[in-house]
Design a protein around this motif. Sequence first.
Motif: not given
Length: 232
Positions: A173-178
């Motif tokens: 919930d603290e990770f974002l993938m681009v």
Amino acid sequence: MEVDFSRIKVIGFDADDTLWVNETYFREAEEEFTSLLDQYETKNKIDQELFRTEIDNLSLYGYGIKSFTLSMIESALDISNNKVSQTTLSEILNLGKRMIAHPVELLDDVEEVLKALESKYRLIVLTKGDLLDQERKLDRSGLSKYFHHVEVLSDKKEMNYKNLLEHLEISVDEFLMVGNSLKSDVLPILAIGAQAVHVPFHTTWAHEEVDPSSHTNNHLTLSGIRDLLKYL
């Protein structure tokens, strides 16, 4: 769509066609490859045979230019019934070497975005392909200084991401993938409970294409990487 990135602490970036140009060079190489073999088959047939061989070889060679070069050589032998000349095989090998040696071309606004984000988030590279080639491209790009960690994965499936985030002690919930690929950078990330941003590239390998009707559009899609700064 409405997004909430307030809990994000770590941002993962795909490399090829997200940070720098990649797929364009494969398409150019395919054009040269078909020209080398046009005495044996039509362009369409050569393209189909090469793609089939690439997919068959993924489990053996993985992703990247070296795998692509081996598949070109195998396809050339199959298409020509083993009649292809040593000169042509040498030209195919040189084609692969030129791809590896190609200068790294950063996509628009990439460094500006990384500069803006590095002080606020932990930035990492999550890519797939050949380890040596990806390390070489990252070094040539001049972008290494922005990243806390670089990981070259054998594939980008749910378990690959899940295991890596656990190893790096990153909460989903603290990770974002681009990334530019729905199949590799977005859908597996959403499936493990993390968030993803899709930044499409104008050229996509057929293996990475996804039927839009096969998934729900519960992710943010941007026209360019600069637009990330509107949300982070």
